[in-house]
Design a protein around this motif. Structure first.
Motif, mmCIF file in Angstrom:
data_model
loop_
_atom_site.group_PDB
_atom_site.id
_atom_site.type_symbol
_atom_site.label_atom_id
_atom_site.label_comp_id
_atom_site.label_asym_id
_atom_site.label_seq_id
_atom_site.Cartn_x
_atom_site.Cartn_y
_atom_site.Cartn_z
ATOM 1 N N VAL A 235 0.816 -1.206 0.000
ATOM 2 C CA VAL A 235 0.000 0.000 0.000
ATOM 3 C C VAL A 235 0.855 1.264 0.000
ATOM 4 C CG1 VAL A 235 -1.594 1.329 1.426
ATOM 5 C CG2 VAL A 235 -2.006 -1.114 1.045
ATOM 6 N N ALA A 236 1.915 1.263 0.814
ATOM 7 C CA ALA A 236 2.780 2.458 0.893
ATOM 8 C C ALA A 236 3.428 2.741 -0.464
ATOM 9 C CB ALA A 236 3.842 2.268 1.976
ATOM 10 N N ALA A 237 3.777 1.689 -1.195
ATOM 11 C CA ALA A 237 4.383 1.874 -2.518
ATOM 12 C C ALA A 237 3.369 2.482 -3.490
ATOM 13 C CB ALA A 237 4.908 0.544 -3.050
ATOM 14 N N LEU A 238 2.113 2.042 -3.417
ATOM 15 C CA LEU A 238 1.076 2.601 -4.285
ATOM 16 C C LEU A 238 0.868 4.087 -4.002
ATOM 17 C CD1 LEU A 238 0.414 -0.287 -5.169
ATOM 18 C CD2 LEU A 238 -2.007 0.268 -4.900
ATOM 19 N N VAL A 239 0.826 4.416 -2.720
ATOM 20 C CA VAL A 239 0.660 5.820 -2.335
ATOM 21 C C VAL A 239 1.826 6.641 -2.884
ATOM 22 C CG1 VAL A 239 0.704 7.405 -0.369
ATOM 23 C CG2 VAL A 239 -0.779 5.382 -0.320
ATOM 24 N N ALA A 240 3.042 6.136 -2.707
ATOM 25 C CA ALA A 240 4.223 6.856 -3.204
ATOM 26 C C ALA A 240 4.165 7.002 -4.719
ATOM 27 C CB ALA A 240 5.497 6.117 -2.781
ATOM 28 N N GLU A 241 3.655 5.983 -5.376
ATOM 29 C CA GLU A 241 3.652 5.971 -6.845
ATOM 30 C C GLU A 241 2.758 7.068 -7.434
ATOM 31 O OE1 GLU A 241 2.979 2.041 -8.343
ATOM 32 O OE2 GLU A 241 2.809 2.718 -10.428
ATOM 33 N N VAL A 242 1.673 7.389 -6.783
ATOM 34 C CA VAL A 242 0.771 8.421 -7.329
ATOM 35 C C VAL A 242 1.028 9.804 -6.738
ATOM 36 C CG1 VAL A 242 -1.062 6.785 -7.906
ATOM 37 C CG2 VAL A 242 -1.113 7.944 -5.688
ATOM 38 N N ALA B 46 -5.048 12.618 16.226
ATOM 39 C CA ALA B 46 -3.836 13.249 16.755
ATOM 40 C C ALA B 46 -3.387 14.401 15.877
ATOM 41 C CB ALA B 46 -2.712 12.224 16.849
ATOM 42 N N VAL B 47 -2.842 15.422 16.528
ATOM 43 C CA VAL B 47 -2.102 16.475 15.848
ATOM 44 C C VAL B 47 -0.636 16.108 16.029
ATOM 45 C CG1 VAL B 47 -1.467 18.906 15.962
ATOM 46 C CG2 VAL B 47 -3.863 18.235 16.240
ATOM 47 N N VAL B 48 0.086 15.980 14.936
ATOM 48 C CA VAL B 48 1.464 15.460 15.017
ATOM 49 C C VAL B 48 2.433 16.412 14.320
ATOM 50 C CG1 VAL B 48 0.701 13.047 15.104
ATOM 51 C CG2 VAL B 48 1.239 14.100 12.892
ATOM 52 N N ASP B 49 3.671 16.455 14.808
ATOM 53 C CA ASP B 49 4.660 17.351 14.204
ATOM 54 C C ASP B 49 5.756 16.568 13.484
ATOM 55 O OD1 ASP B 49 5.979 16.299 16.334
ATOM 56 O OD2 ASP B 49 6.401 18.214 17.322
ATOM 57 N N ARG B 50 5.431 15.331 13.090
ATOM 58 C CA ARG B 50 6.378 14.528 12.293
ATOM 59 C C ARG B 50 5.605 13.952 11.118
ATOM 60 N NH1 ARG B 50 3.245 10.524 12.731
ATOM 61 N NH2 ARG B 50 2.346 10.165 14.752
ATOM 62 N N PRO B 51 6.331 13.436 10.082
ATOM 63 C CA PRO B 51 5.620 12.921 8.905
ATOM 64 C C PRO B 51 4.596 11.848 9.281
ATOM 65 C CG PRO B 51 7.951 13.152 8.417
ATOM 66 C CD PRO B 51 7.792 13.438 9.891
ATOM 67 N N ILE B 52 3.491 11.837 8.549
ATOM 68 C CA ILE B 52 2.433 10.853 8.784
ATOM 69 C C ILE B 52 2.836 9.538 8.125
ATOM 70 C CG2 ILE B 52 0.030 10.295 8.261
ATOM 71 C CD1 ILE B 52 -0.556 13.340 8.422
ATOM 72 N N ASP B 53 2.777 8.451 8.900
ATOM 73 C CA ASP B 53 3.152 7.129 8.404
ATOM 74 C C ASP B 53 1.882 6.431 7.893
ATOM 75 O OD1 ASP B 53 3.823 4.473 8.005
ATOM 76 O OD2 ASP B 53 5.067 4.347 9.795
ATOM 77 N N VAL B 54 1.679 6.548 6.574
ATOM 78 C CA VAL B 54 0.430 6.075 5.973
ATOM 79 C C VAL B 54 0.244 4.572 6.163
ATOM 80 C CG1 VAL B 54 -0.681 5.711 3.744
ATOM 81 C CG2 VAL B 54 0.281 7.951 4.310
ATOM 82 N N ALA B 55 1.321 3.805 5.989
ATOM 83 C CA ALA B 55 1.216 2.350 6.135
ATOM 84 C C ALA B 55 0.805 1.978 7.559
ATOM 85 C CB ALA B 55 2.542 1.689 5.757
ATOM 86 N N ALA B 56 1.312 2.732 8.536
ATOM 87 C CA ALA B 56 0.955 2.460 9.928
ATOM 88 C C ALA B 56 -0.521 2.747 10.180
ATOM 89 C CB ALA B 56 1.831 3.292 10.866
ATOM 90 N N GLY C 130 4.167 17.798 -1.731
ATOM 91 C CA GLY C 130 3.870 16.384 -1.945
ATOM 92 C C GLY C 130 3.664 15.601 -0.661
ATOM 93 N N GLN C 131 4.078 16.179 0.461
ATOM 94 C CA GLN C 131 3.910 15.465 1.729
ATOM 95 C C GLN C 131 2.493 15.595 2.257
ATOM 96 O OE1 GLN C 131 6.724 16.080 4.861
ATOM 97 N NE2 GLN C 131 8.217 14.759 3.850
ATOM 98 N N ALA C 132 2.143 14.657 3.126
ATOM 99 C CA ALA C 132 0.788 14.619 3.679
ATOM 100 C C ALA C 132 0.626 15.637 4.796
ATOM 101 C CB ALA C 132 0.480 13.228 4.204
ATOM 102 N N SER C 133 -0.430 16.455 4.703
ATOM 103 C CA SER C 133 -0.781 17.348 5.802
ATOM 104 C C SER C 133 -1.832 16.702 6.694
ATOM 105 C CB SER C 133 -1.307 18.677 5.249
ATOM 106 O OG SER C 133 -2.338 18.453 4.310
ATOM 107 N N VAL C 134 -2.660 15.849 6.117
ATOM 108 C CA VAL C 134 -3.714 15.182 6.890
ATOM 109 C C VAL C 134 -3.932 13.793 6.302
ATOM 110 C CG1 VAL C 134 -5.585 16.110 5.458
ATOM 111 C CG2 VAL C 134 -6.087 15.416 7.800
ATOM 112 N N ALA C 135 -4.258 12.838 7.150
ATOM 113 C CA ALA C 135 -4.616 11.500 6.674
ATOM 114 C C ALA C 135 -5.771 10.977 7.503
ATOM 115 C CB ALA C 135 -3.420 10.557 6.762
ATOM 116 N N ILE C 136 -6.721 10.368 6.806
ATOM 117 C CA ILE C 136 -7.926 9.815 7.437
ATOM 118 C C ILE C 136 -8.078 8.390 6.960
ATOM 119 C CG2 ILE C 136 -10.448 9.979 7.547
ATOM 120 C CD1 ILE C 136 -9.987 13.036 6.865
ATOM 121 N N ALA C 137 -8.035 7.443 7.876
ATOM 122 C CA ALA C 137 -8.214 6.034 7.511
ATOM 123 C C ALA C 137 -9.476 5.512 8.188
ATOM 124 C CB ALA C 137 -7.007 5.215 7.941
ATOM 125 N N VAL C 138 -10.343 4.901 7.382
ATOM 126 C CA VAL C 138 -11.592 4.329 7.901
ATOM 127 C C VAL C 138 -11.752 2.926 7.334
ATOM 128 C CG1 VAL C 138 -14.109 4.525 8.004
ATOM 129 C CG2 VAL C 138 -12.707 6.601 7.924
#
Lengths: 80, 138, 138, 80
Positions: B12-19, C4-14, C87-95
């Motif tokens: 999944v992380a690779a797909l996100v990076a790819e787009v 969470a409000v975070v001050d480091r990159p968002i780890d999408v895979a996590a 290109g970096q994530a400012s917000v991520a929402i996983a459901v």
């Protein structure tokens, strides 16, 4: 002409093989291929109007079939 | 754009990076996962079977149609084949776009199209040892 | 549920792993990313500033409302603060949800609520060296 | 009573500080706090009816304010 028709999933299980060879007239259409498959042993367990693909594209019943075409019967899809 | 039928876990992380690209403001990712219960029966795994060359052609066409309709080429679609364990991804669709609404609309449209057009089938393997080709789920 | 409000990159895979569960059939992830252009001006980075305790309370409330409305507690929301590069994530929402439609509806509802309710602001830093607090974008 | 009012983003820049102390009557409401902030130097550059949070929740103009409350003026939000 002779044609190898590909079968998948429940259709392959119903016929007991992933492909069958049928003999159809040279001017056969998709619908004729379906009739020929359904005339095989256990073929009548397949639906009367299954989806058919010719060369990886869905094909209408009246599409002409050539000997070099890759023909497949497509059970109701369930991907996702 | 890239579409693929794959027989290994989807990264999944690779797909996100790819787009990901600096001109995008939004990224929508949809993942279909294997559920432990379907129609009240306890599922152990799902076996996905594809008519691979046609599935890839059809997925490619869906991606092209989505690109034209929603205005982005940052689209990746991957679908698993073989045995997929509970909780694992069977399909993943990543779409990035300048704006969020079309990114989300596109990923939704793609999964809906995929479910009705792409020649992939699934056989559920139940905890009781039986197995069955099953139809489309919502 | 976690917000969470975070001050480091968002780890999408996590985030994806965190909401994954065997009783779910669908997972919808939305990511907002920093664009290189806004209103025709070349952007170098965006600085996000939050009223952190209120932002976290409001995000938690949005997650709770989404859980009640869409029927899942597999929800994680993270929002960055500080400088976020192109290109970096400012917000991520996983459901994650048993079914795909409510998973997608929920992530969309959450980002729309977040954009109008959560006390976070952004200052765009332009390539020309200037910077400016800017309003909501679509 | 004296109250410290938190300011953020463009409001903090307008006033030149992340918080200001104002003096308001003991029975002051949210609207009175806003008036007091706007009476400060550069305060008139703030909108007449900004959003206000009391103890991390959006508050209406007629909400009573206590000395222990955390009061903040909230510029138009822009997260996401």
């Amino acid at each position: 002409m002779n044609l190898d028709v590909l079968l998948f999933a429940s259709y392959a299980d119903a016929i007991g093989a992933p492909a069958v060879r049928v003999s159809v007239p040279d001017d056969a259409r998709v619908a004729d291929v379906v009739l020929a498959v359904r005339a095989l042993s256990a073929g009548a367990t397949l639906p009367e109007r299954p989806l058919v693909a010719v060369n990886h594209r869905y094909a209408k019943p009246d599409q002409l079939v050539k000997p070099t075409d890759e023909v497949a019967l497509i059970p109701p899809v369930a991907g996702g | 754009m890239r579409t693929a039928v794959v027989d290994r876990p989807i990264d999944v992380a690779a797909l996100v990076a790819e787009v990901t690209a600096a001109h995008n403001g939004a990224l929508s990712l949809f993942i279909g996962t294997v559920r432990d219960v379907n129609d009240g029966r306890a599922v152990e795994a799902i076996e996905y079977n594809a008519y691979a060359p046609m599935a890839e052609r059809e997925m490619g066409e869906i991606a092209s149609e989505a690109a034209a309709q929603f205005g982005t080429t940052q689209i990746v679609i991957e679908h698993r084949t073989g045995y997929v364990a509970l909780g694992q991804a069977s399909v993943a669709i990543a779409v990035a776009h300048a704006r969020r609404a079309p990114a989300m609309d596109a990923s939704r449209w793609i999964i809906e199209q995929l479910k009705v057009r792409v020649p992939i089938w699934k056989r559920e393997h139940y905890v009781d040892g039986t197995r069955e080709w099953t139809g489309q789920t919502s």
